[in-house]
Design a protein around this motif. Structure first.
Motif, PDB file in Angstrom:
ATOM      1  N   UNK A  60      11.927  32.949  74.478  1.00  0.00           N
ATOM      2  CA  UNK A  60      11.150  34.021  75.067  1.00  0.00           C
ATOM      3  C   UNK A  60      11.307  35.410  74.523  1.00  0.00           C
ATOM      4  N   UNK A  61      11.291  35.427  73.277  1.00  0.00           N
ATOM      5  CA  UNK A  61      11.766  36.798  72.855  1.00  0.00           C
ATOM      6  C   UNK A  61      11.373  37.054  71.237  1.00  0.00           C
ATOM      7  N   UNK A  62      12.002  38.162  70.630  1.00  0.00           N
ATOM      8  CA  UNK A  62      11.526  38.583  69.340  1.00  0.00           C
ATOM      9  C   UNK A  62      12.492  37.578  68.595  1.00  0.00           C
ATOM     10  N   UNK A  63      12.005  37.125  67.545  1.00  0.00           N
ATOM     11  CA  UNK A  63      12.595  36.100  66.545  1.00  0.00           C
ATOM     12  C   UNK A  63      13.718  37.020  65.977  1.00  0.00           C
ATOM     13  N   UNK A  64      13.637  38.276  65.411  1.00  0.00           N
ATOM     14  CA  UNK A  64      14.446  38.891  64.787  1.00  0.00           C
ATOM     15  C   UNK A  64      15.753  39.406  65.496  1.00  0.00           C
ATOM     16  N   UNK A  65      15.578  39.546  66.765  1.00  0.00           N
ATOM     17  CA  UNK A  65      16.677  39.853  67.758  1.00  0.00           C
ATOM     18  C   UNK A  65      17.408  38.435  68.266  1.00  0.00           C
ATOM     19  N   UNK A  66      16.836  37.581  68.217  1.00  0.00           N
ATOM     20  CA  UNK A  66      17.217  36.311  68.609  1.00  0.00           C
ATOM     21  C   UNK A  66      18.081  35.737  67.539  1.00  0.00           C
ATOM     22  N   UNK A  67      17.495  35.589  66.469  1.00  0.00           N
ATOM     23  CA  UNK A  67      18.246  35.487  65.269  1.00  0.00           C
ATOM     24  C   UNK A  67      19.471  36.502  64.759  1.00  0.00           C
ATOM     25  N   UNK A  68      19.489  37.647  65.261  1.00  0.00           N
ATOM     26  CA  UNK A  68      20.600  38.521  64.919  1.00  0.00           C
ATOM     27  C   UNK A  68      21.691  38.038  65.883  1.00  0.00           C
ATOM     28  N   UNK A  69      21.060  37.901  67.107  1.00  0.00           N
ATOM     29  CA  UNK A  69      22.156  37.331  68.007  1.00  0.00           C
ATOM     30  C   UNK A  69      23.115  36.299  67.721  1.00  0.00           C
ATOM     31  N   UNK A  70      22.322  35.210  67.361  1.00  0.00           N
ATOM     32  CA  UNK A  70      22.510  33.933  66.815  1.00  0.00           C
ATOM     33  C   UNK A  70      23.659  34.122  65.679  1.00  0.00           C
TER      34      UNK A  70
END
Length: 164
Positions: free
Chosen positions: A108-118
């Protein structure tokens, strides 16, 4: 030393004429906790990532999604099961643009932000498992917060009902 600590709660360290220190049961527990907790946090995060993938893809789809996003593998070396993939593979699989629609229902979020967190978690995981450096308090906080975040996401998505 464990038997002594079990009976006496403390052990003097040194020689007959000189005490160099005192080892306490609580001191040993704190040391073991500090040493092992990053490994356990990373394990919980990794299991949660596997659960996210299992919740988002049918088992027969995994190899299709893997082959479209894990381009660093040759076709004959392409992993087809989650257990054969690395943490980095999970991050690439989830963060890949063409796969995001399937994973967005969990994140449930922005792909770029999720990818950066992962990706940050991948880097911390590698620091922990390859003994690259001693983790700072902020790194431990990131691992704890990320573990909690992943558990929440998986639980809300309907997975890991028996997670304790």
């Amino acid at each position: 030393m464990f038997d002594l600590l079990d009976h006496r709660d403390a052990v003097l360290v040194g020689t007959q004429g000189r005490c160099n220190g005192i080892v306490t049961a609580m001191g040993v527990l704190r040391y073991l906790f500090e040493t092992t907790s990053p490994f356990l946090l990373v394990a919980e995060i990794e299991l949660s990532l596997r659960a996210v993938i299992e919740l988002s893809l049918d088992p027969d789809e995994l190899s299709l999604f893997a082959s479209s996003s894990l381009v660093h593998y040759t076709p004959e070396k392409m992993p087809t099961k989650l257990e054969d993939m690395t943490f980095s593979d999970y991050v690439v699989l989830i963060g890949h643009g063409s796969n995001w629609d399937r994973f967005n229902r969990v994140f449930h979020g922005d792909r770029a932000l999720t990818h950066a967190k992962l990706k940050q978690l991948k880097d911390l995981r590698n620091d922990v498992f390859h003994f690259r450096r001693r983790l700072a308090d902020r790194d431990r906080d990131i691992l704890t917060e990320s573990r909690d975040w992943m558990r929440r996401l998986v639980t809300l998505a309907g997975g890991l009902e028996d997670w304790t």
